[in-house]
Design a protein around this motif. Structure first.
Motif, PDB file in Angstrom:
ATOM      1  N   ARG A 183       0.802  -1.011  -0.020  1.00 24.51           N
ATOM      2  CA  ARG A 183      -0.038  -0.024   0.070  1.00 24.51           C
ATOM      3  C   ARG A 183       1.043   1.129  -0.018  1.00 24.51           C
ATOM      4  O   ARG A 183       1.967   1.064   0.530  1.00 24.51           O
ATOM      5  CB  ARG A 183      -0.779   0.188   1.376  1.00 24.51           C
ATOM      6  N   GLU A 184       0.333   2.339  -0.282  1.00 32.04           N
ATOM      7  CA  GLU A 184       1.180   3.615  -0.269  1.00 32.04           C
ATOM      8  C   GLU A 184       1.153   3.997   1.014  1.00 32.04           C
ATOM      9  O   GLU A 184       0.047   4.241   1.960  1.00 32.04           O
ATOM     10  CB  GLU A 184       0.508   4.593  -1.024  1.00 32.04           C
ATOM     11  N   VAL A 198      -2.457  -1.047  -6.125  1.00 31.62           N
ATOM     12  CA  VAL A 198      -0.929  -1.476  -6.478  1.00 31.62           C
ATOM     13  C   VAL A 198      -1.004  -2.929  -7.537  1.00 31.62           C
ATOM     14  O   VAL A 198      -0.274  -2.934  -8.449  1.00 31.62           O
ATOM     15  CB  VAL A 198      -0.484  -1.827  -5.131  1.00 31.62           C
TER      16      VAL A 198
END
Length: 381
Positions: A183-184, A198
């Motif tokens: 994840r970011e 993603v």
């Protein structure tokens, strides 16, 4: 194949290094950073050593490898990697992991891989962390490629497609493994979930349908378990600030503090557990599923494999019991371990310095961070 489209984001090629080394050596901010990490070595000697490196690999082995093991010696109770689920050591994988530490997740993974006779990974790093010009150069010397975050919607799409093509090229043409977080940003409450975006990005490059494209890059989920997260108190603090301060946003100073705390804070035991490559599951996937459904299923498969491979420590069980007000997991820790963990939580609470400090709220957030991996592990198995 024309690879010039990657020039802006890729790691430096080895022939570009001499020029970049000179720029780094001349940069006062880099000099200062290097001297703080290696205080006993005069900078001139470091500079000489840097100039002798002919490849990115040389640079990593000469500097990063030793520094990372030193960090591990000073600030952990041991690092381990179980890679047996991926027996083919010659194969390149896209390792997708949960994300705990901005720098060390990929750094520790690389030195553990090297010790098992494999190569270091290329690292996906967000441009929001490349705060100074020397950091941007340094990470590209250190086999990182850049994820551009500060873009318009349209640019974002183009940038994601290019990054995807780059990852496919890296796996297929360079036979070089890649590390990317699921994840970011880090999961602030350790409730690790893979973002569909993603996987969507990874499926933009390559040949064939969605499933073929994902299969060709050998996606391998991996679980990272830190016994203690040195940034836990900063994350708890952020929860309260977000709750109390309208439009609260972290500053560059906050990011720098997180990096530093993560590097030099005590982490206890740290374990990396590789799960099997997801190609077996992709093989059986119904290729006619609507895209959103396909990605939702894949994300939850990734989550399940990551959650089922956590290594759990006494603190995870203590936190779960304290939150639920039961002794359900008392067989997993001693009284002494319970006391030790509860003291640790109080100590971390003491580091939080914000106005109107809401202790019960902050304590609950800290305990959640340690209980969530166990909750998710139990659900996955």
């Amino acid at each position: 194949m024309d690879t010039t489209e990657f020039d802006e984001i890729r790691p430096y090629n080895d022939e570009e290094l001499p020029q970049i080394f000179e720029e780094l050596i001349a940069d006062p901010a880099f000099q200062k950073a290097a001297c703080s990490v290696m205080p006993n070595v005069p900078f001139e000697i470091l500079a000489q050593k840097i100039r002798t490196c002919k490849t990115k690999q040389d640079f990593q082995k000469t500097f990063c490898y030793g520094i990372l093991w030193k960090l591990s010696e000073n600030y952990t109770d041991g690092l381990s990697l179980d890679h047996t689920a991926l027996p083919d050591k010659k194969k390149a994988y896209v390792y997708i992991t949960n994300h705990r530490d901005i720098i060390l997740d990929s750094g520790f993974l690389s030195i553990l891989l090297v010790d098992q006779g494999m190569d270091t990974v290329e690292i996906a790093i967000g441009d929001n962390l490349l705060i100074y010009p020397w950091i941007k150069k340094f990470v590209r010397v250190n086999k990182s490629f850049i994820v551009q975050r500060t873009l318009t919607m349209r640019q974002m799409l183009e940038s994601s497609a290019r990054m995807s093509r780059y990852i496919h090229y890296t796996i297929l043409e360079k036979n070089q493994s890649v590390w990317i977080a699921q994840r970011e940003g880090r999961a602030k409450d350790s409730n690790d979930r893979t973002q569909d975006s993603v996987l969507k990005m990874l499926a933009m490059g390559g040949e064939g349908d969605m499933v073929d494209r994902l299969m060709e890059i050998n996606i391998a989920p991996m679980a990272i378990s830190y016994e203690y997260d040195p940034c836990d108190f900063l994350k708890a603090q952020e929860f309260q600030l977000k709750r109390d301060v309208e439009g609260y946003k972290k500053t560059i100073q906050d990011d720098l503090k997180s990096m530093e705390t993560g590097l030099f804070g005590f982490k206890g035991r740290v374990h990396f557990q590789a799960a099997p490559c997801i190609n077996d599951a992709l093989e059986e996937m119904d290729r006619d599923l609507p895209k959103t459904e396909l990605f939702a299923r894949l994300s939850s498969l990734m989550d399940k494999r990551i959650h089922a491979n956590y290594r759990l420590y006494p603190g995870n069980y203590v936190a779960h019991d304290v939150l639920s007000g039961t002794n359900e997991f008392a067989s997993h820790y001693t009284q002494e371990e319970k006391l030790h963990f509860e003291n640790y939580i109080e100590q971390q609470l003491g580091k939080i310095e914000i106005p109107n400090k809401d202790i019960p709220f902050l304590r609950e957030k800290l305990l959640m961070m340690y209980a969530n991996p166990l909750t998710n592990y139990l659900a996955a198995i």
